[in-house]
Enzyme design. Sequence first.
Site, PDB file in Angstrom:
ATOM      1  N   TYR A  55     -47.829  18.085  84.262  1.00  0.00           N
ATOM      2  CA  TYR A  55     -48.300  16.732  84.549  1.00  0.00           C
ATOM      3  C   TYR A  55     -49.782  16.580  84.201  1.00  0.00           C
ATOM      4  O   TYR A  55     -50.636  17.279  84.754  1.00  0.00           O
ATOM      5  CB  TYR A  55     -48.051  16.365  86.023  1.00  0.00           C
ATOM      6  CG  TYR A  55     -46.600  16.465  86.446  1.00  0.00           C
ATOM      7  CD1 TYR A  55     -45.562  16.405  85.501  1.00  0.00           C
ATOM      8  CD2 TYR A  55     -46.231  16.624  87.775  1.00  0.00           C
ATOM      9  CE1 TYR A  55     -44.241  16.511  85.864  1.00  0.00           C
ATOM     10  CE2 TYR A  55     -44.895  16.722  88.157  1.00  0.00           C
ATOM     11  CZ  TYR A  55     -43.907  16.673  87.193  1.00  0.00           C
ATOM     12  OH  TYR A  55     -42.589  16.777  87.560  1.00  0.00           O
ATOM     13  N   HIS A 114     -39.180  24.632  85.414  1.00  0.00           N
ATOM     14  CA  HIS A 114     -39.112  23.169  85.229  1.00  0.00           C
ATOM     15  C   HIS A 114     -37.795  22.736  84.573  1.00  0.00           C
ATOM     16  O   HIS A 114     -37.214  21.736  84.928  1.00  0.00           O
ATOM     17  CB  HIS A 114     -40.319  22.708  84.412  1.00  0.00           C
ATOM     18  CG  HIS A 114     -40.735  21.304  84.686  1.00  0.00           C
ATOM     19  ND1 HIS A 114     -42.026  20.869  84.623  1.00  0.00           N
ATOM     20  CD2 HIS A 114     -40.030  20.206  85.033  1.00  0.00           C
ATOM     21  CE1 HIS A 114     -42.096  19.581  84.917  1.00  0.00           C
ATOM     22  NE2 HIS A 114     -40.885  19.160  85.155  1.00  0.00           N
TER      23      HIS A 114
HETATM   24  P1  NDP Z   1     -40.309   7.592  91.283  1.00  0.00           P
HETATM   25  O1  NDP Z   1     -38.876   7.198  91.338  1.00  0.00           O
HETATM   26  O2  NDP Z   1     -40.897   8.339  92.399  1.00  0.00           O
HETATM   27  O3  NDP Z   1     -41.146   6.259  91.000  1.00  0.00           O
HETATM   28  C1  NDP Z   1     -42.541   6.237  90.920  1.00  0.00           C
HETATM   29  C2  NDP Z   1     -42.940   4.791  90.719  1.00  0.00           C
HETATM   30  O4  NDP Z   1     -42.591   4.045  91.890  1.00  0.00           O
HETATM   31  C3  NDP Z   1     -44.423   4.582  90.495  1.00  0.00           C
HETATM   32  O5  NDP Z   1     -44.555   3.578  89.512  1.00  0.00           O
HETATM   33  C4  NDP Z   1     -44.921   4.085  91.851  1.00  0.00           C
HETATM   34  O6  NDP Z   1     -45.982   3.182  91.684  1.00  0.00           O
HETATM   35  C5  NDP Z   1     -43.727   3.340  92.362  1.00  0.00           C
HETATM   36  N1  NDP Z   1     -43.664   3.307  93.832  1.00  0.00           N
HETATM   37  C6  NDP Z   1     -43.898   4.318  94.710  1.00  0.00           C
HETATM   38  N2  NDP Z   1     -43.715   3.917  95.968  1.00  0.00           N
HETATM   39  C7  NDP Z   1     -43.345   2.607  95.895  1.00  0.00           C
HETATM   40  C8  NDP Z   1     -43.016   1.640  96.867  1.00  0.00           C
HETATM   41  N3  NDP Z   1     -43.001   1.934  98.168  1.00  0.00           N
HETATM   42  N4  NDP Z   1     -42.696   0.392  96.437  1.00  0.00           N
HETATM   43  C9  NDP Z   1     -42.685   0.087  95.112  1.00  0.00           C
HETATM   44  N5  NDP Z   1     -42.979   0.970  94.156  1.00  0.00           N
HETATM   45  C10 NDP Z   1     -43.309   2.227  94.545  1.00  0.00           C
HETATM   46  O7  NDP Z   1     -40.484   8.360  89.877  1.00  0.00           O
HETATM   47  P2  NDP Z   1     -41.177   9.709  89.430  1.00  0.00           P
HETATM   48  O8  NDP Z   1     -40.805   9.903  88.001  1.00  0.00           O
HETATM   49  O9  NDP Z   1     -42.606   9.737  89.764  1.00  0.00           O
HETATM   50  O10 NDP Z   1     -40.401  10.833  90.275  1.00  0.00           O
HETATM   51  C11 NDP Z   1     -40.905  11.333  91.495  1.00  0.00           C
HETATM   52  C12 NDP Z   1     -41.487  12.721  91.350  1.00  0.00           C
HETATM   53  O11 NDP Z   1     -40.464  13.647  91.001  1.00  0.00           O
HETATM   54  C13 NDP Z   1     -42.503  12.863  90.207  1.00  0.00           C
HETATM   55  O12 NDP Z   1     -43.738  12.267  90.517  1.00  0.00           O
HETATM   56  C14 NDP Z   1     -42.506  14.350  90.021  1.00  0.00           C
HETATM   57  O13 NDP Z   1     -43.282  14.976  91.021  1.00  0.00           O
HETATM   58  C15 NDP Z   1     -41.017  14.664  90.187  1.00  0.00           C
HETATM   59  N6  NDP Z   1     -40.289  14.676  88.896  1.00  0.00           N
HETATM   60  C16 NDP Z   1     -39.734  15.857  88.491  1.00  0.00           C
HETATM   61  C17 NDP Z   1     -39.061  15.942  87.284  1.00  0.00           C
HETATM   62  C18 NDP Z   1     -38.482  17.248  86.870  1.00  0.00           C
HETATM   63  O14 NDP Z   1     -38.085  17.387  85.701  1.00  0.00           O
HETATM   64  N7  NDP Z   1     -38.390  18.216  87.742  1.00  0.00           N
HETATM   65  C19 NDP Z   1     -38.906  14.782  86.391  1.00  0.00           C
HETATM   66  C20 NDP Z   1     -39.470  13.558  86.944  1.00  0.00           C
HETATM   67  C21 NDP Z   1     -40.115  13.537  88.156  1.00  0.00           C
HETATM   68  P3  NDP Z   1     -47.485   3.520  92.194  1.00  0.00           P
HETATM   69  O15 NDP Z   1     -47.892   4.746  91.459  1.00  0.00           O
HETATM   70  O16 NDP Z   1     -48.240   2.280  91.858  1.00  0.00           O
HETATM   71  O17 NDP Z   1     -47.412   3.757  93.690  1.00  0.00           O
END
Ligand code: NDP
Length: 285
Positions: A55, A114
């Site tokens: 990341y 990962h």
């Molecule tokens: P998420 O489904 O967690 O969505 C994140 C988005 O949702 C951001 O745009 C955030 O905006 C928004 N958000 C967060 N809280 C709220 C809320 N209460 N209301 C409205 N919008 C909200 O997606 P991610 O891809 O980030 O997945 C979560 C985590 O999983 C990642 O951050 C990572 O740590 C992990 N991951 C792991 C992967 C793997 O291959 N192992 C692949 C993808 C993710 P804002 O930032 O403005 O709050």
Amino acid sequence: MAERNVVFAGEVTLPAIGQGTWYMGENDRQHSKEVDALRAGIDAGLTLIDTAEMYADGGAEEVVGDALQGGLRDKVYLVSKVYPWNAGGKKAIAACEASLRRLKTDYLDLYLLHWRGNFSLAETVEVMETLIAQGKIRRWGVSNLDYADMQELWRVQGGKACVTDQVLYHLGSRGIEYDLLPWCQQQQMPVMAYCPLAQAGRLRDGLLNNSVVTDIARAHNATAAQILLAWVISHERVMAIPKAGTVAHAQENAAALNITLSAEELARLDNAFPAPGRKTPLDVV
Ligand code: NDP
């Protein structure tokens, strides 16, 4: 109001919602806002933080490292991930040490592969055990491994020490319910659900505006995002790791720990977003 917990390795009990960090550390101007969001999340009980060397090319780990300054490190269950091409031999040791430096700590609670790459699972298990023996990590797990990969891992010597499989899971993507999730539950192994908010609906158009979701949200005086999280953690041994870039989102996500969906609400969501009735390839981003 029942707060949901998930047990890792039969030894650590954590709230069923943690914090993701993908896309943190990309922009210096967001740094202090991201630090504040993570701290607000910890304060509200989201004590597992998930990050990765991938990341922002290490930048997200630096944000987490800064967020944990001032005595927060030991309050947090810290998870990072190794690139597949670093997941064996000396490369893995060096990758882990670099993550520890960026995180400003001397141990990870959990280190994940990962996704699968060219190193054999046996080589990865071996180096994970070396990292445990060196005190650099406490436990190890995997990510993006489907049912068949997990069967293979279980046949590898030491493979059953795996603590979790972190996979994509949200209301609009339920493929793991066919075989992977029931199998993990049978092993008493928690699953970490990534993209639990479908990246704020980006991965599944209309998820946050769906009338069933918003109806249920209204009934709980909650937001659609909170209902998506409550749905994910309604499943046994499943933890959600939403990424929140603001204090308000972090607090909102933490409050979802206290939302319990009724059997009728779960049935309505099930009806609107049915799980596939056959094997589908593991969803990934
Ligand atoms: P998420 O489904 O967690 O969505 C994140 C988005 O949702 C951001 O745009 C955030 O905006 C928004 N958000 C967060 N809280 C709220 C809320 N209460 N209301 C409205 N919008 C909200 O997606 P991610 O891809 O980030 O997945 C979560 C985590 O999983 C990642 O951050 C990572 O740590 C992990 N991951 C792991 C992967 C793997 O291959 N192992 C692949 C993808 C993710 P804002 O930032 O403005 O709050």
